[in-house]
Enzyme design. Sequence first.
Site, PDB file in Angstrom:
ATOM      1  N   LYS A  40      68.999  48.964   2.343  1.00  0.00           N
ATOM      2  CA  LYS A  40      67.646  48.269   1.779  1.00  0.00           C
ATOM      3  C   LYS A  40      67.311  47.143   2.368  1.00  0.00           C
ATOM      4  O   LYS A  40      67.739  46.466   3.561  1.00  0.00           O
ATOM      5  CB  LYS A  40      68.061  47.584   0.476  1.00  0.00           C
ATOM      6  CG  LYS A  40      68.357  46.396   0.009  1.00  0.00           C
ATOM      7  CD  LYS A  40      68.714  46.162  -1.308  1.00  0.00           C
ATOM      8  CE  LYS A  40      70.111  44.867  -1.634  1.00  0.00           C
ATOM      9  NZ  LYS A  40      70.476  44.732  -3.440  1.00  0.00           N
ATOM     10  N   ARG A 138      68.280  41.350 -15.102  1.00  0.00           N
ATOM     11  CA  ARG A 138      67.297  42.240 -14.722  1.00  0.00           C
ATOM     12  C   ARG A 138      66.576  43.462 -14.491  1.00  0.00           C
ATOM     13  O   ARG A 138      65.113  43.873 -15.451  1.00  0.00           O
ATOM     14  CB  ARG A 138      67.990  41.827 -13.304  1.00  0.00           C
ATOM     15  CG  ARG A 138      67.069  42.373 -11.664  1.00  0.00           C
ATOM     16  CD  ARG A 138      67.256  41.798 -10.215  1.00  0.00           C
ATOM     17  NE  ARG A 138      68.454  43.061  -9.930  1.00  0.00           N
ATOM     18  CZ  ARG A 138      69.257  43.197  -8.340  1.00  0.00           C
ATOM     19  NH1 ARG A 138      68.645  42.140  -7.683  1.00  0.00           N
ATOM     20  NH2 ARG A 138      70.223  44.068  -8.457  1.00  0.00           N
ATOM     21  N   HIS A 168      74.895  44.938 -12.240  1.00  0.00           N
ATOM     22  CA  HIS A 168      75.342  44.745 -11.113  1.00  0.00           C
ATOM     23  C   HIS A 168      76.464  43.338 -11.562  1.00  0.00           C
ATOM     24  O   HIS A 168      75.093  42.472 -12.231  1.00  0.00           O
ATOM     25  CB  HIS A 168      73.840  44.276 -10.573  1.00  0.00           C
ATOM     26  CG  HIS A 168      73.644  44.016  -9.605  1.00  0.00           C
ATOM     27  ND1 HIS A 168      74.717  43.764  -8.306  1.00  0.00           N
ATOM     28  CD2 HIS A 168      72.871  42.841  -8.822  1.00  0.00           C
ATOM     29  CE1 HIS A 168      73.817  43.191  -7.221  1.00  0.00           C
ATOM     30  NE2 HIS A 168      73.135  42.406  -7.206  1.00  0.00           N
ATOM     31  N   ARG A 221      78.609  49.556  -4.151  1.00  0.00           N
ATOM     32  CA  ARG A 221      77.742  49.311  -3.384  1.00  0.00           C
ATOM     33  C   ARG A 221      77.807  48.424  -2.515  1.00  0.00           C
ATOM     34  O   ARG A 221      77.811  47.157  -2.422  1.00  0.00           O
ATOM     35  CB  ARG A 221      76.563  49.504  -3.996  1.00  0.00           C
ATOM     36  CG  ARG A 221      76.239  50.470  -5.413  1.00  0.00           C
ATOM     37  CD  ARG A 221      75.385  50.074  -6.252  1.00  0.00           C
ATOM     38  NE  ARG A 221      75.611  48.344  -6.901  1.00  0.00           N
ATOM     39  CZ  ARG A 221      75.849  48.307  -7.793  1.00  0.00           C
ATOM     40  NH1 ARG A 221      76.494  49.491  -8.695  1.00  0.00           N
ATOM     41  NH2 ARG A 221      76.229  47.248  -8.419  1.00  0.00           N
ATOM     42  N   TYR A 270      52.725  20.780  16.673  1.00  0.00           N
ATOM     43  CA  TYR A 270      51.109  20.075  15.093  1.00  0.00           C
ATOM     44  C   TYR A 270      52.191  18.776  14.951  1.00  0.00           C
ATOM     45  O   TYR A 270      53.105  18.893  14.697  1.00  0.00           O
ATOM     46  CB  TYR A 270      51.473  21.042  14.373  1.00  0.00           C
ATOM     47  CG  TYR A 270      50.854  22.216  15.011  1.00  0.00           C
ATOM     48  CD1 TYR A 270      49.812  22.291  15.432  1.00  0.00           C
ATOM     49  CD2 TYR A 270      51.369  23.743  14.377  1.00  0.00           C
ATOM     50  CE1 TYR A 270      48.670  23.644  16.314  1.00  0.00           C
ATOM     51  CE2 TYR A 270      50.767  24.861  15.815  1.00  0.00           C
ATOM     52  CZ  TYR A 270      49.467  24.640  15.791  1.00  0.00           C
ATOM     53  OH  TYR A 270      49.073  26.063  16.182  1.00  0.00           O
ATOM     54  N   CYS A 316      56.157  26.252  15.709  1.00  0.00           N
ATOM     55  CA  CYS A 316      54.882  27.469  15.391  1.00  0.00           C
ATOM     56  C   CYS A 316      54.732  28.168  14.973  1.00  0.00           C
ATOM     57  O   CYS A 316      55.649  28.809  14.430  1.00  0.00           O
ATOM     58  CB  CYS A 316      54.270  27.041  16.773  1.00  0.00           C
ATOM     59  SG  CYS A 316      54.348  25.549  17.607  1.00  0.00           S
ATOM     60  N   ASP A 318      54.209  30.475  16.919  1.00  0.00           N
ATOM     61  CA  ASP A 318      54.503  31.770  17.265  1.00  0.00           C
ATOM     62  C   ASP A 318      55.582  31.359  18.214  1.00  0.00           C
ATOM     63  O   ASP A 318      55.778  32.067  19.686  1.00  0.00           O
ATOM     64  CB  ASP A 318      53.545  32.253  18.140  1.00  0.00           C
ATOM     65  CG  ASP A 318      52.766  32.920  17.150  1.00  0.00           C
ATOM     66  OD1 ASP A 318      53.122  33.627  17.231  1.00  0.00           O
ATOM     67  OD2 ASP A 318      50.937  32.521  17.366  1.00  0.00           O
TER      68      ASP A 318
HETATM   69  C1  PLP Z   1      71.417  45.281  -3.163  1.00  0.00           C
HETATM   70  C2  PLP Z   1      72.161  44.862  -4.598  1.00  0.00           C
HETATM   71  C3  PLP Z   1      73.851  45.468  -3.866  1.00  0.00           C
HETATM   72  C4  PLP Z   1      74.426  44.909  -2.172  1.00  0.00           C
HETATM   73  O1  PLP Z   1      75.143  44.071  -2.733  1.00  0.00           O
HETATM   74  P1  PLP Z   1      75.893  42.868  -1.261  1.00  0.00           P
HETATM   75  O2  PLP Z   1      75.971  41.407  -1.800  1.00  0.00           O
HETATM   76  O3  PLP Z   1      74.850  42.424   0.063  1.00  0.00           O
HETATM   77  O4  PLP Z   1      76.519  44.074  -0.977  1.00  0.00           O
HETATM   78  C5  PLP Z   1      74.578  46.136  -4.714  1.00  0.00           C
HETATM   79  N1  PLP Z   1      73.973  46.555  -6.416  1.00  0.00           N
HETATM   80  C6  PLP Z   1      72.840  46.532  -6.253  1.00  0.00           C
HETATM   81  C7  PLP Z   1      71.918  46.757  -7.573  1.00  0.00           C
HETATM   82  C8  PLP Z   1      72.139  45.183  -5.569  1.00  0.00           C
HETATM   83  O5  PLP Z   1      71.005  45.374  -5.606  1.00  0.00           O
END
Ligand code: PLP
Length: 376
Positions: A40, A138, A168, A221, A270, A316, A318
């Site tokens: 992602k 969430r 998660h 994941r 600045y 800044c 850039d």
């Molecule tokens: C981003 C995410 C992950 C990955 O988490 P890491 O800490 O980067 O391994 C796994 N599951 C869900 C639902 C996430 O949003």
Amino acid sequence: MISGIHRPAVVKVNLAAIQENIEHEVAHLQAGQKLFAVVKANAYGHGAVPVAKTALAAGASGFCVAILDEGLELRRADIVEPILVLGVVSPEYAPVAAANNISLTVPNLEWFQEAEKALKKTNLKLKIHLGIDSGMGRIGFSEDEEFVAANKFLQTSHSFEIEGMFAHFASADSADDSYFQRQVAKFEHMKQLLLVKPKWIHVDNTAASIFNKAVHSDLVRFGIGIYGLNPSSNPASADLEPAFALKPALSLESELTHVKTIHQGDGVGYGSTFVAEQDTVIGTVPVGYADGWIRKFQGFKVKVGDVYCPIVGRICMDQFMVELPEKMPIGTKVELISADPTAPNSIKKAADYVDTIHYEVACLLSDRLPREYYRK
Ligand SMILES: *Cc1c(COP(=O)(O)O)cnc(C)c1O
């Protein structure tokens, strides 16, 4: 957004490190477990397609993304493996996901009903994973009644194919595992309510997997670990040690574009927050907050040639300025972030400096910075 190819500022990504990190994790998987690479947010700033292709070569079986468009980007790059969108996709786009063989997360019962209306017009069947809120707070099902109703709905509907169920963790990176265990118990309870058995029941992110929390998960994941970064990154607590060495992949490099000596009373940037007390050599680097190099980095030391030099004056949009120990040639290499985890300008040290986590530092690096790939 335009990528600046005529400016000496580039995010370098070591694909060999990415490959190694994934291979180590694949070797570390429990028997039968699969690895889905989490790519992602443009692979946490590293570049989604090159990272995804490297992940496949290293043994990944599928991918997780946050939004539907990120899944479509992978499909456009001819990636055919399973893709799961972890966030909530508006149900009206269920047919787009189904047509591209992208799996979506079901956050609640209402979503099912809306998605079915959209799918019925098309004859397409959508692959889904039931999202469970086991304590992350969430998205996903958290009430028994609604979850059972969703399961019954699934049994009568012909628009969906159940592929997974997942939750998660909020604190898998913490040494104190009391909340983690509470989440495990809640998930186990929800599992008992399933009326249809999905192929993949999954809970592990990088932290849960590499700190050996030993919960059953059909797939991991794997996110931050891909990029060689330790998920245990809370500056307030000691890092947990991962089960194997992680190798960071990302560095951020630029060059001096201007060098001069300023004199007593001359300001820099600045608001003139830096004023010279004596003759001082100042170098200018063409990277700024529009590149994700935020103003909070003022004072952080970047490596110019072989010397760590402090950023002086406000950053800044850039450009920013550094105080040099002596005149250095224009074109001298400036390393803002090092891929060496022991360097004073590692991404972890940079994140600590600006009071955040390395996930955020990497994700903020904007598309204006081209990504350059190498293997070492
Ligand atoms: C981003 C995410 C992950 C990955 O988490 P890491 O800490 O980067 O391994 C796994 N599951 C869900 C639902 C996430 O949003």
